[in-house]
Design an enzyme around this catalytic site. Structure first.
Site, PDB file in Angstrom:
ATOM      1  N   HIS A  70      59.156  -3.535  87.198  1.00  0.00           N
ATOM      2  CA  HIS A  70      58.207  -3.962  88.493  1.00  0.00           C
ATOM      3  C   HIS A  70      57.879  -5.233  88.489  1.00  0.00           C
ATOM      4  O   HIS A  70      57.249  -5.699  87.204  1.00  0.00           O
ATOM      5  CB  HIS A  70      57.015  -2.972  88.591  1.00  0.00           C
ATOM      6  CG  HIS A  70      56.196  -3.394  89.672  1.00  0.00           C
ATOM      7  ND1 HIS A  70      56.625  -2.908  90.906  1.00  0.00           N
ATOM      8  CD2 HIS A  70      55.228  -3.972  90.065  1.00  0.00           C
ATOM      9  CE1 HIS A  70      55.788  -3.250  91.945  1.00  0.00           C
ATOM     10  NE2 HIS A  70      54.918  -3.960  91.247  1.00  0.00           N
TER      11      HIS A  70
ATOM     12  N   ASP B 127      48.630   5.667  98.955  1.00  0.00           N
ATOM     13  CA  ASP B 127      48.662   4.227  98.877  1.00  0.00           C
ATOM     14  C   ASP B 127      48.900   3.571  99.996  1.00  0.00           C
ATOM     15  O   ASP B 127      48.370   2.297 100.253  1.00  0.00           O
ATOM     16  CB  ASP B 127      49.962   3.561  97.659  1.00  0.00           C
ATOM     17  CG  ASP B 127      49.939   2.276  97.563  1.00  0.00           C
ATOM     18  OD1 ASP B 127      49.008   1.695  96.998  1.00  0.00           O
ATOM     19  OD2 ASP B 127      50.938   1.531  97.791  1.00  0.00           O
TER      20      ASP B 127
ATOM     21  N   ARG C 273      43.075  -1.871 102.811  1.00  0.00           N
ATOM     22  CA  ARG C 273      42.667  -2.993 102.125  1.00  0.00           C
ATOM     23  C   ARG C 273      43.091  -4.251 102.813  1.00  0.00           C
ATOM     24  O   ARG C 273      42.359  -5.216 102.919  1.00  0.00           O
ATOM     25  CB  ARG C 273      43.179  -2.997 100.552  1.00  0.00           C
ATOM     26  CG  ARG C 273      42.592  -1.945  99.930  1.00  0.00           C
ATOM     27  CD  ARG C 273      43.491  -1.762  98.509  1.00  0.00           C
ATOM     28  NE  ARG C 273      43.726  -2.759  97.638  1.00  0.00           N
ATOM     29  CZ  ARG C 273      44.852  -3.004  96.912  1.00  0.00           C
ATOM     30  NH1 ARG C 273      45.657  -1.889  96.929  1.00  0.00           N
ATOM     31  NH2 ARG C 273      44.918  -4.115  96.281  1.00  0.00           N
TER      32      ARG C 273
ATOM     33  N   SER D  76      47.526   0.869  92.645  1.00  0.00           N
ATOM     34  CA  SER D  76      48.328   1.059  93.558  1.00  0.00           C
ATOM     35  C   SER D  76      50.009   0.847  92.721  1.00  0.00           C
ATOM     36  O   SER D  76      50.514   1.585  93.364  1.00  0.00           O
ATOM     37  CB  SER D  76      48.246  -0.302  94.362  1.00  0.00           C
ATOM     38  OG  SER D  76      49.292  -0.333  95.455  1.00  0.00           O
TER      39      SER D  76
ATOM     40  N   LYS E 180      52.652   4.392  91.964  1.00  0.00           N
ATOM     41  CA  LYS E 180      53.947   4.438  92.614  1.00  0.00           C
ATOM     42  C   LYS E 180      54.992   4.557  91.344  1.00  0.00           C
ATOM     43  O   LYS E 180      55.900   5.136  91.292  1.00  0.00           O
ATOM     44  CB  LYS E 180      54.294   3.190  93.484  1.00  0.00           C
ATOM     45  CG  LYS E 180      53.451   3.312  94.702  1.00  0.00           C
ATOM     46  CD  LYS E 180      53.671   2.280  95.681  1.00  0.00           C
ATOM     47  CE  LYS E 180      53.017   0.915  94.899  1.00  0.00           C
ATOM     48  NZ  LYS E 180      52.678  -0.190  96.013  1.00  0.00           N
TER      49      LYS E 180
HETATM   50  N1  URA Z   1      51.488  -4.587  95.053  1.00  0.00           N
HETATM   51  C1  URA Z   1      51.280  -3.429  95.273  1.00  0.00           C
HETATM   52  O1  URA Z   1      52.319  -2.250  95.410  1.00  0.00           O
HETATM   53  N2  URA Z   1      49.999  -3.072  95.416  1.00  0.00           N
HETATM   54  C2  URA Z   1      48.974  -3.973  95.601  1.00  0.00           C
HETATM   55  O2  URA Z   1      47.788  -3.622  95.623  1.00  0.00           O
HETATM   56  C3  URA Z   1      49.231  -5.068  95.351  1.00  0.00           C
HETATM   57  C4  URA Z   1      50.682  -5.631  95.088  1.00  0.00           C
END
Ligand code: URA
Length: 389
Positions: free
Chosen positions: A41, A120, A127, A142, A146
């Site tokens: 990621h 999320d 947010r 966040s 995932k």
């Molecule tokens: N990428 C994400 O998936 N979530 C965030 O809060 C910031 C970057």
């Protein structure tokens, strides 16, 4: 808002992440594939197509790679948008199709299932409109909710640092990295984190089809130096995490060999075909207008503003300002000269790929303004600033 101002401590961040994971379905990739599965990621940057090259190399080395990706917003591009420049490519597979493809081909990259961490989506939306995105605990929860829900055994995290990244300083990047590593370990995953330079675009290409072309070139062994280095180093970490039983040095050798012997490129082609796409480079869209950007003076490239290049590509149509905007896959910017390169007066430093002359002229001005030239070469900065974990 309270979290944004006061922060969360470790246990609170675990609890939030855990609750987010449990808001939807989770996948046990290990059980479904019967092998250790790896994932990576990136926190997002300009010209970041790393997963597109890492996936085929790792899979060509015999390690299953299954990834759920997101779309781009603002000056950063999304992996799914890049893949959708390939005619026919399907990013929406069912979870069963995803698993079958990881079993058959060794590689699948798809859009995140709506059932995976639905909390999320809601929290991120909130947010976004309350200007509370930029908080380490919230970002870490966040991202890691995932990644953990998507089920890989081992995850390599690439935290971008600099002008074009969420994290502008190495200290902030370290804090985010440490928080994400803790969350990963807490969930029983093997994790490592690289902090990488995002003070200039990664590689040359910024823009969807242009980045796919650069990915193919890199899989052929003809990629830009910084991008190739980042890709091989991510592969080395992932192969060391895998069930191949190799360390990072041997992992890197295997990754380099998969590029050299053509197996990584062959795997790319199998993967793209498996998801319905045409892997031939000639099938990618091209922009009708290509305009060179020339150095106004001789010297060295001292800096290239990553956000400015990302915004120039966005204005050309390569990105989206709001999540419902359409993307133009053909357009973008090639930063042919990078920080530290010597240039002659009038030499081409970049190329703009646009739909018409007016857009090309505007983007050429924007790109030139993003470049800083100096008499002396700047101090060299490696692409990988630090490795943690
Ligand atoms: N990428 C994400 O998936 N979530 C965030 O809060 C910031 C970057």
């Amino acid at each position: 808002m309270a979290v944004y101002f006061r922060g969360l401590d470790g246990p609170e961040t675990f609890a939030l992440t855990d609750a987010m994971i449990r808001s939807g379905e989770t996948i046990d990739l290990h059980a479904a594939i019967g092998r250790k599965v790896v994932d990576k990621h990136s926190t997002g940057g300009v010209g970041d197509k790393t997963s597109l090259a890492v996936g085929p190399i790792v899979a060509a080395c015999g390690v299953p790679f299954g990834k759920m990706s997101g779309r781009g917003l603002g000056h950063t591009g999304g992996t799914l948008d890049k893949l959708e420049s390939i005619p026919g490519f399907r990013v929406e597979l069912t979870t069963d199709e995803f698993l079958q493809q990881v079993r058959d081909v060794g590689l699948a990259i798809i859009g995140q299932s709506a059932n995976l961490v639905p909390a999320d989506k809601l929290l991120y939306g909130l947010r976004d409109v309350t200007a509370t995105v930029d908080n380490v605990s919230l970002i870490a929860a966040s991202i890691m909710s995932k990644k953990i829900a998507a089920g890989a055994d081992a995850i390599v995290l690439d935290v971008k640092v600099g002008d074009g990244a969420f994290m502008k300083t190495i200290e902030d990047a370290r804090e985010l990295a440490e928080t994400m590593l803790e969350l990963g370990r807490h969930a029983g995953r093997e994790v490592a984190c690289v902090l990488t330079d995002m003070d200039q675009p990664l590689g040359h290409a910024v823009g969807n089809a242009l980045e796919i072309r650069e990915t193919i070139a890199t899989l052929r062994g003809e990629g830009p130096a910084d991008f190739t280095e980042l890709v091989l180093s991510a592969c080395a970490h992932l192969l060391a995490f895998s069930d191949l039983g190799v360390d990072e040095i041997a992992g890197r050798e295997r990754a380099a060999a998969a590029v050299e012997d053509g197996s990584a490129l062959a795997l790319y082609e199998r993967w793209i075909s498996a998801q319905g796409g045409d892997p031939a480079e000639a099938s990618l869209p091209t922009a009708p207008v290509v305009r060179d950007v020339q150095a106004p003076r001789a010297g060295f490239v001292a800096a290239i503003g990553a956000i400015d290049i990302g915004m120039a590509a966005l204005r050309l149509g390569a990105g989206r300002r709001t999540k419902d905007d359409e993307i133009d896959h053909a357009v973008g910017v090639l930063c042919l000269k990078k920080r530290g390169d010597a240039v002659a007066a009038g030499e081409t430093v970049a190329q703009v790929h646009a739909q018409d002359d007016a857009a090309a002229a505007q983007a050429a001005d924007d790109v030139l303004a993003a470049y800083t030239f100096a008499d002396d070469a700047p101090a060299a900065t490696p692409i990988i600033l630090e490795t943690i974990g």
